[in-house]
Design an enzyme around this catalytic site. Structure first.
Site, PDB file in Angstrom:
ATOM      1  N   GLN A 237       0.826  -1.201   0.000  1.00  0.00           N
ATOM      2  CA  GLN A 237       0.000   0.000   0.000  1.00  0.00           C
ATOM      3  C   GLN A 237       0.867   1.260   0.000  1.00  0.00           C
ATOM      4  O   GLN A 237       0.390   2.337  -0.316  1.00  0.00           O
ATOM      5  CB  GLN A 237      -0.930   0.013   1.224  1.00  0.00           C
ATOM      6  CG  GLN A 237      -1.996  -1.079   1.164  1.00  0.00           C
ATOM      7  CD  GLN A 237      -2.964  -1.061   2.331  1.00  0.00           C
ATOM      8  OE1 GLN A 237      -3.198  -2.095   2.927  1.00  0.00           O
ATOM      9  NE2 GLN A 237      -3.541   0.090   2.656  1.00  0.00           N
ATOM     10  N   ARG A 384      -9.706  -0.525   7.621  1.00  0.00           N
ATOM     11  CA  ARG A 384     -10.545   0.675   7.524  1.00  0.00           C
ATOM     12  C   ARG A 384     -10.648   1.376   8.869  1.00  0.00           C
ATOM     13  O   ARG A 384     -11.733   1.605   9.385  1.00  0.00           O
ATOM     14  CB  ARG A 384     -11.939   0.272   7.050  1.00  0.00           C
ATOM     15  CG  ARG A 384     -12.061   0.241   5.521  1.00  0.00           C
ATOM     16  CD  ARG A 384     -13.496   0.082   5.095  1.00  0.00           C
ATOM     17  NE  ARG A 384     -13.740   0.761   3.845  1.00  0.00           N
ATOM     18  CZ  ARG A 384     -14.056   0.136   2.714  1.00  0.00           C
ATOM     19  NH1 ARG A 384     -14.140  -1.155   2.659  1.00  0.00           N
ATOM     20  NH2 ARG A 384     -14.281   0.828   1.626  1.00  0.00           N
ATOM     21  N   CYS A 385      -9.483   1.698   9.440  1.00  0.00           N
ATOM     22  CA  CYS A 385      -9.541   2.233  10.802  1.00  0.00           C
ATOM     23  C   CYS A 385      -9.039   3.652  10.937  1.00  0.00           C
ATOM     24  O   CYS A 385      -9.207   4.252  11.989  1.00  0.00           O
ATOM     25  CB  CYS A 385      -8.725   1.354  11.711  1.00  0.00           C
ATOM     26  SG  CYS A 385      -6.989   1.634  11.448  1.00  0.00           S
ATOM     27  N   GLU A 760     -12.811   5.072   4.548  1.00  0.00           N
ATOM     28  CA  GLU A 760     -12.899   4.416   5.850  1.00  0.00           C
ATOM     29  C   GLU A 760     -14.181   4.760   6.595  1.00  0.00           C
ATOM     30  O   GLU A 760     -14.591   4.027   7.497  1.00  0.00           O
ATOM     31  CB  GLU A 760     -11.690   4.805   6.699  1.00  0.00           C
ATOM     32  CG  GLU A 760     -10.388   4.438   5.996  1.00  0.00           C
ATOM     33  CD  GLU A 760      -9.245   4.201   6.943  1.00  0.00           C
ATOM     34  OE1 GLU A 760      -9.004   5.072   7.787  1.00  0.00           O
ATOM     35  OE2 GLU A 760      -8.596   3.157   6.834  1.00  0.00           O
TER      36      GLU A 760
END
Ligand code: PCD
Ligand SMILES: [Cu+]
Length: 806
Positions: A237, A384-385, A760
């Site tokens: 990423q 997704r935090c 997110e």
């Protein structure tokens, strides 16, 4: 002008710029199975590596015998910590300032920890080799419960840290303590609680889970001995960060490292960190002189790479009798597993958890986080935090519901009463953030009107009465959630990774025919950057999005960037893209002025070119300017048309949203039905509404999974009991509810195009909506808080404990 002259609307539409529901260009290859993923990389002579892993959560490694393994046909090498020590790579630094074993060095600290790396001519031979490696373990008592980690008699996990009373984030209180992080005004907050007319206190846990992307983590490392160059294809990423980290730890010159992240089959934060597999594949390639591929399987992915959450949040709110919040006090026990490998910006051991005051105007707050070691896999920031924002949003949104219950107030009304008001923005929160913009009341009211919230509450009251009369066995819950996100890490004043500021970048190069290529430091894993980034450029410079090729993921060609996670790409790279495009347009204006024989200031921008003010027929299109850039630029000007921008954002962006979940639960079976789920998101200026909708659908599906069943669970002996999709809840189309999406638009005042992140948000806001719905359903039976995940069994158990089933 003749009839064929396109209208302004047609010219705008032809660009497919910002606001257009442009179809995803990457899907042309994805839907035909023509993506190019790491596992598609097949180099001549390529070898395969695979791990021997520990069955024990905590044990001493007495001996590793590889003699039988090396006799397996096809097996070429077995790499252990001893091998890695010869190149100083037995341990690696983590992003959180800790160190982590690459391969077991004297000890193992979690089940499935990497012990040895077997290199063979194919994956099957490697696997056969693994079965022949004999490891002698001496089991040690495992530490599973984080609440027992700092007991006086708790086993010592990290012998390498013996005697170290300080860590990367300050003093350590115990041999299993990592850090304590405090924010806010303790005295003022304690005083607010002393004076409080009403207060609540609850231990709210956000259980351990895992992002489990479709494609697991993997890489191919290829070392060219002659050139001394290392090429790494990987599911990264943040490709540039990987290049820098490899250069620093392998002591290879950075220009000799080529990191390529091809198509990625979902990242969700799982692919931010650096894993032993990367190091071992690189070392194996250097040792054997052949390319080496490492591909995780599903069980390895679920049990050994970057878990998510595991936050245990003791939460207190002080308030007045009529429901005005006056203070917030939170203590978090953060279970980081065996090594602190949390991928947060350096200065933030608990990420941006201090957004825990949420959307509410808390006059004072205090937060303390204790990070501890346990015998579990390392990781901690993924799924997704946005750097622990999901945990924070869950904490405050659950707590607000608990307060509403205590005050006998409607949870939506309590929120409306305490929201930060539109005129308070930019708003300084009690825990130190400056919220850029928001209009919470409008969003909340829109949600309440669209769903007819009042009617739903009425129906619920009727159902409760019917339940009491014994006419139904079904209970109904309304889960309200109003979240504020903080995304766009981040401003160099407070965000860096290994000392590198968290800017992002874009380079645009226009070709003579009015087409171009744009490269960014971000890396899409499915988000659709190839589509949306071109849309920003299209609007900014008036060239159709279809004529702009977007390229990410090759560190040799892309400008340096910090990558894609924490919904930072739109807030940071999105801004860099607009700024680079504006540089292009500024040069184009000079060229147009020269060609149209007027002064630059006499030109005005008009959709896809420059027009002479007051002389509408004198116009030069951007396409023609591109051509002119290569043959007739003003004297003294360099030919060509390209620009690069590195953008250091002045602030984060603060997207928000109002969600409602309507749920029915059968008390006798615990079976729930999500009757309705409404999600209103405000991410400022919307680049591609269709992609946003897809992002929200995906994030809500993950939120549903987490809240309603997904969990990485360890038994008392430190054994992972949910290590495959047999036990780890992975919702399919069958279980997934129908999503209703909606929006408001409150642009970010500091972002060049006013956009905030969105990727997110649905997970941040979704989990509390589901959990609040379950808790709301049970509340009239006398419960205040039921822990997630809310699977059928736990729902049934709650009903039983509350006396609703015999
Ligand atoms: N306003 C706005 C915003 C946004 N957008 C869009 O949307 C998307 C997203 O974005 P953002 O929010 O900015 O984000 P990014 O950065 O790009 O990304 C990231 C995220 O993303 C999400 N999503 C997704 N999708 C997919 N498909 N896949 C994946 O993997 C994923 N992941 C997830 C996650 S998890 Mo982390 O990592 O945990 O931190 S973070 C994250 C992109 O395309 C963009 O462009 C638009 O349009 N508009
Ligand atoms: Cu995240």
């Amino acid at each position: 002008m003749n009839d064929m002259t396109p209208t302004r609307e047609q010219r705008t539409a032809a660009l497919e710029g910002m606001g257009c529901k442009r179809k995803r260009v990457e899907d042309i290859r994805f839907t035909q199975g023509k993506g190019n993923y790491v596992d598609d990389v097949k180099l001549p002579g390529m070898l395969h590596g695979d791990f021997v892993r520990s069955p024990h959560p905590h044990a001493r490694v007495k001996k590793i015998d590889d003699s039988e393994a090396l006799k397996v046909p096809g097996v070429l090498a077995v790499i252990t910590a001893e091998t890695l020590k010869t190149v100083n790579l037995a341990w690696m630094p983590t992003l959180a300032g800790d160190v982590q074993m690459v391969l077991a060095d004297g000890k193992v600290l979690f089940q499935n920890q990497e012990v040895a790396f077997v290199v063979a001519t194919d994956r099957y031979a490697a696997d056969d080799g693994i079965n022949k490696v004999v490891v002698e373990y001496e089991p040690l008592p495992p530490l599973v419960d984080p609440f027992k980690s700092m007991d006086a008699d708790a086993p010592v996990l990290r012998e390498d840290l013996a005697g170290k009373t300080t860590g990367a984030h300050g003093p350590r209180k115990h041999h299993n303590h990592i850090f304590e992080w405090t924010v806010g005004d303790k005295e003022l907050t304690d005083a607010a609680f002393k004076k409080a007319e009403v207060s609540i206190k609850e231990m709210i846990s956000y259980h351990r889970t895992h992002p489990s992307p479709l494609e697991t983590c993997q890489c191919v490392c290829s070392f060219d001995k002659i050139k001394g160059e290392l090429t790494i294809y990987g599911t990264f990423q943040a490709p540039h960060v990987i290049r820098t980290v490899v250069s620093l730890i392998a002591k290879l010159p950075e220009q000799k490292i080529h990191v390529i992240a091809p198509d990625i089959g979902g990242g969700f934060g799982n692919k931010v960190g650096a894993y032993p597999g990367y190091i071992c594949a690189a070392v194996a390639s250097i040792v054997t002189g052949k390319p080496v591929k490492w591909v995780e399987d599903r069980i390895e992915n679920l049990t050994a790479t970057s878990f998510a959450r595991d936050y245990h949040m003791t939460t207190e709110i002080a308030a007045t009798k009529d429901g005005k919040v006056t203070g917030l006090r939170v203590h978090v026990l953060a279970d980081h597993g065996a090594f602190d490998a949390c991928a947060d910006p350096s200065k933030w051991p608990a990420g941006f958890f201090n957004i825990v005051t949420g959307s509410y105007d808390f006059p004072t707050a205090h937060l303390a986080v204790d990070g501890v070691y346990t015998n579990k896999a390392p990781g901690g920031v993924a799924y997704r935090c946005s750097f622990r924002v999901t945990e924070a949003a869950y904490c405050i949104e659950r707590a607000m519901d608990i307060l509403a219950q205590k005050l006998n107030m409607d949870p939506a009304e309590l929120r409306l009463k305490n929201f930060i008001k539109p005129e308070q923005f930019p708003y300084h929160s009690a825990l130190g953030w400056e919220y850029d913009s928001g209009d919470y009341h409008t969003a909340m009211r829109k949600m309440m009107e669209t769903t007819d919230y009042a009617a739903l509450r009425k129906e619920q009251a009727e159902k409760r009465a019917a339940f009491a009369r014994g006419e139904t066995r079904e209970i109904m819950g309304l889960g309200v959630s109003f979240f504020t996100e903080i995304v766009g890490a981040g401003p160099s004043k407070n965000c860096d990774i290994l000392g590198i500021s968290m800017f992002d970048s874009c380079e645009i190069r226009m070709h003579p025919t009015g087409a171009g290529i744009a490269r960014m430091g971000t890396k899409s894993q499915g988000q659709g950057h190839e589509t949306t980034w071109a849309q920003i450029i299209a609007t900014e410079i008036g060239i159709p999005a279809d004529n702009i090729m977007v390229e990410e993921g090759n560190t040799d060609t892309a400008p340096y960037g910090l990558g894609t996670y924490g919904s930072r790409s739109t807030p940071v790279a999105g801004a860099a893209i607009a700024m680079a495009a504006r540089k292009i347009r500024a040069k184009a204006q000079m060229i147009a002025a020269y060609k149209l024989e007027v002064h630059e200031d006499d030109l005005e921008w008009d959709i896809d070119g420059f027009r002479v003010k007051g002389l509408p027929e004198k116009f030069m299109s951007m396409k023609d300017i591109c051509w002119a850039a290569y043959n007739s630029v003003p004297p003294g000007m360099e030919p060509g048309l390209e620009a690069v921008s590195y953008y250091d954002p002045p602030n984060m962006t603060y997207p928000f949203g109002a969600y409602l979940c309507v749920m029915d639960i059968d008390v006798d079976t615990g079976v729930y039905k999500v009757r309705r789920f409404y999600a209103l998101d405000d991410c400022g200026t919307r680049i591609n509404p269709m992609i946003i909708e897809g992002q929200v659908h995906g994030g809500l599906t993950e939120a549903f999974a987490i809240a309603m069943g997904q969990e990485i669970r360890y038994d008392d002996t430190g054994n992972v009991v949910t290590g495959s999709f047999m036990d780890f809840f992975m919702p399919t189309a069958v279980e997934t509810p129908h999503w209703e999406t909606d929006f408001t638009v409150t642009p970010s005042p500091h972002h060049p195009i006013g956009a905030k992140g969105v990727g997110e948000s649905p997970n941040v806001g979704g989990v509390p909506a589901f959990s609040n719905a379950v808790n709301d359903a049970f509340s009239f039976l006398g419960s205040t808080h039921i822990q997630m995940p809310h699977d059928y069994w736990r729902n049934w158990k709650a009903a039983k404990q509350l006396g609703a089933v015999a």
